[in-house]
Design an enzyme around this catalytic site. Structure first.
Site, PDB file in Angstrom:
ATOM      1  N   LYS A 116       1.507  -1.026   0.420  1.00  0.00           N
ATOM      2  CA  LYS A 116      -0.108  -0.153   0.280  1.00  0.00           C
ATOM      3  C   LYS A 116       1.247   1.423  -0.031  1.00  0.00           C
ATOM      4  O   LYS A 116       1.888   1.306   0.899  1.00  0.00           O
ATOM      5  CB  LYS A 116      -1.033   0.396   1.717  1.00  0.00           C
TER       6      LYS A 116
ATOM      7  N   ASP B 111      -0.329  -0.687  -4.772  1.00  0.00           N
ATOM      8  CA  ASP B 111      -1.956  -0.051  -4.742  1.00  0.00           C
ATOM      9  C   ASP B 111      -1.921   1.128  -3.953  1.00  0.00           C
ATOM     10  O   ASP B 111      -1.305   1.471  -3.294  1.00  0.00           O
ATOM     11  CB  ASP B 111      -2.940  -0.389  -3.431  1.00  0.00           C
TER      12      ASP B 111
ATOM     13  N   GLU C 291      -2.061  -1.037  -8.559  1.00  0.00           N
ATOM     14  CA  GLU C 291      -3.576  -1.149  -9.117  1.00  0.00           C
ATOM     15  C   GLU C 291      -3.927   0.405  -8.626  1.00  0.00           C
ATOM     16  O   GLU C 291      -3.409   1.306  -7.785  1.00  0.00           O
ATOM     17  CB  GLU C 291      -3.477  -1.778  -8.231  1.00  0.00           C
TER      18      GLU C 291
END
Length: 242
Positions: free
Chosen positions: A165, A194, A220
Site C-alpha cells: 500500500k 496499490d 492498482e
C-alpha cells in the site's frame, strides 16, 4: 419465504497499523448477514469496506443500517422468487448500495446451494481450479518492518505474492520504499502495489516507469477512479499491468 434477516458488525484488530493513501487502519470491521428461510435454511453473506468512507460510498455502519432499515423489510415480502428475481427487484427499488446487495446475494446463493445439495461453485457453473495463490498485504509504511514481515511469510511457505500500500508519500519516496523491498526479497517474489488513487497522471507516469523498470508486476488504482481517460493513456503507455 425469507423469515429472518440479521446483520452483525464484527470488528477485528489488524496485526499492525495498516497504512494506505486514504486512511490508516487499526481495525477491520466486517458486516455479516444471516438470512433464514421458512423451509429451514440459513445463508451467510459478507460485506466489507476498508478505511470507513475513504474507500467507497458505503461504510460498515451504513451497510448494516440500510440492510436493517430498507432491505430486510422488502426481502420478507418476497414469495416464490428465485435469487435472480430477488436481486432484480432490489436493483429496481433501491439505488446504489452495491456492497450491501452483494452480501445479500451471497447469502441467497448460499441457501440455493444448500437446497440443491451442491457446492456453490457448482451452482455457479463449476470451479476452474483447485487452489489459488493468495497475496499478503504489506502496509506498515516502514521499509525494514515490511521486509521482515515478508521474509517471515516466505520462510513459512505461506506467501510469495505481496501487495504494498503506497500513495501517502511523495512518488520518489514511495518508489524507493517499494524497490528496496523488491530487491531484498529477490526476483522470484512477486511485488504489486496499490496506490489508492493518490497520484495525478503526471505523477503516475513517473512512478509507473520507475516501478516497471524495477520489476514490479502490477500497479492498482494509480489515479482517480473516475479518470478513465488517464487510465487508458497509462495502460497504452506501459507494459506493466495497470
Amino acid at each position: 419465504m425469507i423469515t429472518s434477516v440479521e446483520t452483525l458488525l464484527v470488528e477485528i484488530p489488524t496485526i499492525r497499523p495498516h497504512k494506505m493513501a486514504v486512511a490508516t487502519m487499526q481495525t477491520q470491521t466486517l458486516v455479516l448477514i444471516k438470512i433464514e428461510t421458512s423451509d429451514g435454511f440459513i445463508g451467510w453473506g459478507e460485506a466489507t469496506t476498508i478505511g470507513g468512507l475513504g474507500y467507497g460510498e458505503e461504510s460498515p455502519e451504513s451497510i448494516k443500517t440500510n440492510i436493517d432499515t430498507y432491505f430486510a423489510p422488502l426481502l420478507k415480502t418476497f414469495t416464490d422468487l428465485n435469487v435472480a428475481q430477488i436481486m432484480q427487484v432490489l436493483k429496481k427499488n433501491i439505488n446504489g448500495n452495491r456492497f450491501a446487495k452483494c452480501a445479500i446475494q451471497t447469502a441467497l446463493l448460499d441457501i440455493q446451494a444448500q437446497r440443491l445439495g451442491l457446492p456453490l461453485s457448482e451452482v455457479l457453473g463449476g470451479r476452474l481450479r483447485d487452489s489459488v495463490p493468495v497475496l499478503w498485504v504489506l502496509a506498515s509504511g516502514d521499509t525494514d518492518k515490511d521486509i521482515a514481515e515478508a521474509k517471515k511469510m516466505i520462510e513459512a511457505k505461506r506467501h510469495n505474492f505481496f501487495k504494498l500500500k503506497i500513495g501517502s508519500r511523495a512518488v520518489e519516496a514511495d518508489v524507493e520504499h517499494v524497490l528496496t523491498i523488491k530487491k531484498a526479497l529477490g526476483a522470484d517474489i512477486s511485488i504489486r502495489v496499490d496506490v489508492n488513487r493518490a497520484w495525478s497522471e503526471l505523477e503516475a507516469i513517473k512512478g509507473i516507469q520507475l516501478l516497471q523498470d524495477g520489476g514490479v508486476d502490477l500497479i492498482e488504482q494509480p489515479c482517480a477512479i473516475d479518470n478513465i481517460d488517464a487510465m487508458e493513456r497509462l495502460t497504452r503507455r506501459f507494459d506493466i499491468a495497470i
